[in-house]
Design a protein around this motif. Structure first.
Motif, PDB file in Angstrom:
ATOM      1  N   GLU A  28       0.832  -1.199   0.000  1.00  0.00           N
ATOM      2  CA  GLU A  28       0.000   0.000   0.000  1.00  0.00           C
ATOM      3  C   GLU A  28       0.869   1.253   0.000  1.00  0.00           C
ATOM      4  O   GLU A  28       2.082   1.191   0.213  1.00  0.00           O
ATOM      5  N   SER A  29       0.240   2.394  -0.227  1.00  0.00           N
ATOM      6  CA  SER A  29       0.991   3.636  -0.420  1.00  0.00           C
ATOM      7  C   SER A  29       1.141   4.473   0.845  1.00  0.00           C
ATOM      8  O   SER A  29       1.821   5.498   0.825  1.00  0.00           O
ATOM      9  N   ALA A  30       0.514   4.077   1.935  1.00  0.00           N
ATOM     10  CA  ALA A  30       0.592   4.857   3.164  1.00  0.00           C
ATOM     11  C   ALA A  30       1.974   4.722   3.804  1.00  0.00           C
ATOM     12  O   ALA A  30       2.645   3.702   3.673  1.00  0.00           O
ATOM     13  N   GLU A  31       2.362   5.760   4.527  1.00  0.00           N
ATOM     14  CA  GLU A  31       3.633   5.712   5.246  1.00  0.00           C
ATOM     15  C   GLU A  31       3.562   4.779   6.448  1.00  0.00           C
ATOM     16  O   GLU A  31       2.570   4.751   7.155  1.00  0.00           O
ATOM     17  N   PHE A  32       4.600   4.010   6.664  1.00  0.00           N
ATOM     18  CA  PHE A  32       4.780   3.335   7.950  1.00  0.00           C
ATOM     19  C   PHE A  32       6.198   2.793   8.036  1.00  0.00           C
ATOM     20  O   PHE A  32       6.881   2.616   7.019  1.00  0.00           O
ATOM     21  N   ALA A  33       6.641   2.564   9.261  1.00  0.00           N
ATOM     22  CA  ALA A  33       7.983   2.031   9.503  1.00  0.00           C
ATOM     23  C   ALA A  33       7.852   0.639  10.090  1.00  0.00           C
ATOM     24  O   ALA A  33       7.174   0.445  11.097  1.00  0.00           O
ATOM     25  N   PHE A  34       8.495  -0.330   9.457  1.00  0.00           N
ATOM     26  CA  PHE A  34       8.474  -1.727   9.878  1.00  0.00           C
ATOM     27  C   PHE A  34       9.866  -2.022  10.436  1.00  0.00           C
ATOM     28  O   PHE A  34      10.849  -2.053   9.694  1.00  0.00           O
ATOM     29  N   LEU A  35       9.981  -2.186  11.755  1.00  0.00           N
ATOM     30  CA  LEU A  35      11.275  -2.236  12.425  1.00  0.00           C
ATOM     31  C   LEU A  35      11.509  -3.555  13.144  1.00  0.00           C
ATOM     32  O   LEU A  35      10.644  -4.042  13.873  1.00  0.00           O
ATOM     33  N   ASP A  36      12.693  -4.102  12.967  1.00  0.00           N
ATOM     34  CA  ASP A  36      13.135  -5.309  13.663  1.00  0.00           C
ATOM     35  C   ASP A  36      14.009  -4.864  14.834  1.00  0.00           C
ATOM     36  O   ASP A  36      15.087  -4.300  14.641  1.00  0.00           O
ATOM     37  N   VAL A  37      13.563  -5.106  16.070  1.00  0.00           N
ATOM     38  CA  VAL A  37      14.295  -4.610  17.238  1.00  0.00           C
ATOM     39  C   VAL A  37      15.258  -5.643  17.812  1.00  0.00           C
ATOM     40  O   VAL A  37      15.849  -5.422  18.869  1.00  0.00           O
ATOM     41  N   ARG A  38      15.434  -6.778  17.141  1.00  0.00           N
ATOM     42  CA  ARG A  38      16.448  -7.738  17.562  1.00  0.00           C
ATOM     43  C   ARG A  38      17.842  -7.180  17.241  1.00  0.00           C
ATOM     44  O   ARG A  38      17.977  -6.210  16.499  1.00  0.00           O
ATOM     45  N   GLU A  39      18.858  -7.813  17.795  1.00  0.00           N
ATOM     46  CA  GLU A  39      20.221  -7.371  17.508  1.00  0.00           C
ATOM     47  C   GLU A  39      20.551  -7.593  16.033  1.00  0.00           C
ATOM     48  O   GLU A  39      19.983  -8.464  15.370  1.00  0.00           O
ATOM     49  N   GLU A  40      21.500  -6.796  15.521  1.00  0.00           N
ATOM     50  CA  GLU A  40      21.808  -6.809  14.094  1.00  0.00           C
ATOM     51  C   GLU A  40      22.260  -8.186  13.601  1.00  0.00           C
ATOM     52  O   GLU A  40      21.892  -8.620  12.497  1.00  0.00           O
ATOM     53  N   GLY A  41      23.056  -8.886  14.410  1.00  0.00           N
ATOM     54  CA  GLY A  41      23.524 -10.207  13.996  1.00  0.00           C
ATOM     55  C   GLY A  41      22.385 -11.204  13.874  1.00  0.00           C
ATOM     56  O   GLY A  41      22.388 -12.061  12.983  1.00  0.00           O
ATOM     57  N   LEU A  42      21.417 -11.113  14.767  1.00  0.00           N
ATOM     58  CA  LEU A  42      20.249 -11.985  14.692  1.00  0.00           C
ATOM     59  C   LEU A  42      19.383 -11.600  13.497  1.00  0.00           C
ATOM     60  O   LEU A  42      18.856 -12.466  12.786  1.00  0.00           O
ATOM     61  N   PHE A  43      19.244 -10.307  13.255  1.00  0.00           N
ATOM     62  CA  PHE A  43      18.564  -9.807  12.061  1.00  0.00           C
ATOM     63  C   PHE A  43      19.195 -10.420  10.811  1.00  0.00           C
ATOM     64  O   PHE A  43      18.503 -10.837   9.881  1.00  0.00           O
ATOM     65  N   ASN A  44      20.513 -10.489  10.788  1.00  0.00           N
ATOM     66  CA  ASN A  44      21.239 -11.009   9.637  1.00  0.00           C
ATOM     67  C   ASN A  44      20.881 -12.455   9.326  1.00  0.00           C
ATOM     68  O   ASN A  44      20.924 -12.883   8.176  1.00  0.00           O
ATOM     69  N   THR A  45      20.480 -13.238  10.336  1.00  0.00           N
ATOM     70  CA  THR A  45      20.190 -14.654  10.106  1.00  0.00           C
ATOM     71  C   THR A  45      18.842 -14.872   9.423  1.00  0.00           C
ATOM     72  O   THR A  45      18.606 -15.941   8.873  1.00  0.00           O
ATOM     73  N   GLY A  46      17.948 -13.878   9.476  1.00  0.00           N
ATOM     74  CA  GLY A  46      16.659 -14.033   8.814  1.00  0.00           C
ATOM     75  C   GLY A  46      15.686 -12.954   9.213  1.00  0.00           C
ATOM     76  O   GLY A  46      15.557 -12.634  10.398  1.00  0.00           O
ATOM     77  N   HIS A  47      14.968 -12.387   8.214  1.00  0.00           N
ATOM     78  CA  HIS A  47      14.003 -11.314   8.467  1.00  0.00           C
ATOM     79  C   HIS A  47      13.147 -11.098   7.225  1.00  0.00           C
ATOM     80  O   HIS A  47      13.513 -11.548   6.131  1.00  0.00           O
ATOM     81  N   PRO A  48      12.009 -10.423   7.358  1.00  0.00           N
ATOM     82  CA  PRO A  48      11.245 -10.038   6.168  1.00  0.00           C
ATOM     83  C   PRO A  48      12.077  -9.127   5.266  1.00  0.00           C
ATOM     84  O   PRO A  48      12.945  -8.384   5.743  1.00  0.00           O
TER      85      PRO A  48
END
Length: 551
Positions: A28-48
């Motif tokens: 959709e065209s509306a503004e929003f922020a989708f944030l992963d609050v896990r640590e960066e290394g864990l983010f690196n292992t898998g995320h949307p």
């Protein structure tokens, strides 16, 4: 019967939103922020695919830049709705963010919904590089071909599209540093003959592909190729990299700049780059209903010498290479500025192809606003931290005495890469977001200690985390004034390696160059990068734009 987890969700002031609905919002065209609050290394292992890394441990220093508008709709994700997103929501709410939701069941909920999970960091930008190579057929040569050209004395010039620090660490023999957005800006003074082949490289793939295609898009008459797999491919071919090179492309001459401006204008017309004046910028800044990111895309050195008040430093090549490092609000507005329009227009052309629809170049650049320029590095907006009552700062001599008597134990909050390189002997490694469990391990492992002393590189991050440590610790907490740097400056001994670890080393991203088996890690990284284009087809939340070459 409700479980404890169900009760937590019911009692939470922040609504849950399921993964399928979040995925639908991405289209959709509306503004929003989708944030992963896990640590960066864990983010690196898998995320949307299009989620942005915003680690809980670093929210104070990153959040204001990532999501500048406090009314932005924010959706937070953790591993499995395990409480970390709740803690982050509480912190964001205290800073004035008013529209916060939490994704139900975290990443595990995303997986359970059958949605695609991507490994790595800066994935949208990396996937975009692969898209560009495939759609535009960006010419490339491998390391073996480049070696043959060198041995034959081929008429060519090698331009390294990375920032100077990376280039200085390691580069291709004979390379000249000319970071991404500088290529079109500076190239016309580097070549005397149209027959000279321009070879563009980076560490891996993305910046080399984008850099080479930038020159092609600009209509340069010389043959242009990128080095397939960059310095990684060179290393894997058994070649030796240069180290410590200081060869940098000079700023453009008046003649070279005129050619660069003409080229950037052609690119601007092809890709539909829009421009606004100072009045238009002020109007966007005054619109409280929309998010605006205002970037100066020149080099960091030029930015520090003088920039428009309120502009953030985002060198053009890096902004394209790691867009989600700078911009977290989807469908927001972006304004770019420089001194003559070349770098801003080139960067804008790539953001448009990345899928950003409201990108503008500030007409007139630095002089547009008619005000004195600010000097110095970009200031980081530090959001208020919780008060840490009763936490005292101690100097290195006092810490040395306490350690000698066994009355204190050091907890180092630097990231695991830095801890591995150096730390105070006997220090424990801990991750801020996991301090409750981490400090319990420290207390159990150092039963004689009467005090915990926090440290980090220079002590600043330890101070940020002090309130969290006080809340998690059964012992009094102090901070080493000046951090580990002051310990080292005092000539006191240092240790290295991974010891006394209270957490896995998944707090930060480890690049291929951070592993002992460099060949293995480089190969795995390049394979991941190349395969992104196929994985991208399984997820429709990101739509890149292709512009057919003009006649």
């Amino acid at each position: 019967m409700k479980t404890d987890k169900d009760h937590q969700k019911t009692a939470s002031p922040w609504p849950r939103i399921d993964a399928a609905r979040v995925h639908a919002l991405l289209g959709e065209s509306a503004e929003f922020a989708f944030l992963d609050v896990r640590e960066e290394g864990l983010f690196n292992t898998g995320h949307p695919l299009t989620i942005v890394s915003a680690p809980f441990s670093h929210l104070e220093t990153r959040m204001a830049a990532l999501v500048p508008r406090r009314a932005t709709r924010i959706i937070l994700m953790d591993q499995q709705d395990d409480g970390l997103a709740e803690r982050a929501a509480r912190r964001l709410s205290g800073w004035g963010y008013t529209d916060i939701s939490i994704m139900m069941d975290g990443l595990e909920g995303w997986r359970a919904a059958g949605l695609e999970v991507f490994a790595g960091i800066y994935v949208p930008s990396k996937a975009f590089g692969e898209f560009v190579e495939h759609r535009y057929d960006t010419p490339a040569i491998d390391a073996q071909e480049l070696r043959r050209w060198m041995e034959q004395g081929k008429d060519m010039i090698i331009l390294d599209s990375r920032p100077y620090t990376e280039f200085h660490n390691y580069s291709l023999p004979g390379g000249i540093d000319c970071p991404g957005a500088e290529l079109v800006h500076r190239v016309f003074d580097l070549i005397e003959r149209e027959e000279t082949t321009i070879v563009v490289n980076c560490a891996g793939r993305t910046r080399g592909i984008i850099g080479a295609q930038s020159l092609i898009n600009a209509g340069i008459k010389n043959p242009v190729v990128c080095v397939r797999n960059g310095t990684a491919g060179w290393h894997l071919a058994g070649e030796t990299m240069a180290r410590g090179s200081r060869t940098v492309a000079p700023p453009p001459s008046p003649k070279g700049l005129a050619a660069a401006i003409d080229a950037a204008m052609r690119v601007s017309q092809r890709f539909g780059v829009r421009e606004i004046d100072a009045k238009g910028l002020r109007a966007l800044q005054a619109d409280a209903s929309r998010s605006l990111y205002f970037f100066d895309v020149r080099t960091p050195e030029e930015y520090e010498a003088g920039h428009i008040k309120g502009a953030r430093s985002a060198p053009g090549g890096q902004l394209i290479q790691s867009t989600d490092h700078y911009v977290a609000t989807r469908n927001s507005r972006i304004v770019l500025c420089d001194d003559n329009g070349v770098r801003a227009r080139m960067t804008a052309s790539w953001l448009i192809q990345l899928g950003w629809t409201e990108v503008f170049v500030l007409t007139g650049g630095l002089v547009a606003c008619g005000a004195a320029l600010d000097k110095g590095p970009e200031s980081v907006e530090l959001l208020p931290m919780e008060a840490a009552d009763g936490v005292e700062r101690i100097n290195v001599l006092d810490l040395h005495r306490l350690l000698a008597s066994g009355d204190a134990v050091v907890v180092d909050l630097a990231n695991s890469l830095k801890f591995r390189v150096r730390h105070i002997p006997g220090a424990w490694f801990a991750v801020r977001s996991r301090l409750h469990d981490g400090l319990a391990q420290v207390v159990a492992g150092a039963p004689r200690a009467k005090r915990i002393v926090l440290t980090s590189d220079d002590g600043a991050f330890a101070a940020l985390a002090a309130a969290d440590a006080v809340a998690a610790s059964s012992l009094p907490v102090s901070i080493l004034d000046g951090g580990t740097a002051t310990w080292a400056a005092a000539g006191l001994p240092l240790a290295s390696g991974l010891e006394n670890m209270t957490s896995a080393t998944d707090d930060v991203w480890y690049s291929p160059y951070d592993y002992d088996d460099l060949a293995k890690s480089m190969t795995a990284y390049l394979t991941w990068e190349i395969d992104l284009i196929q994985q991208l087809e399984k997820d429709q939340s990101l739509q890149f734009r292709y512009f057919a070459p003009s006649a």
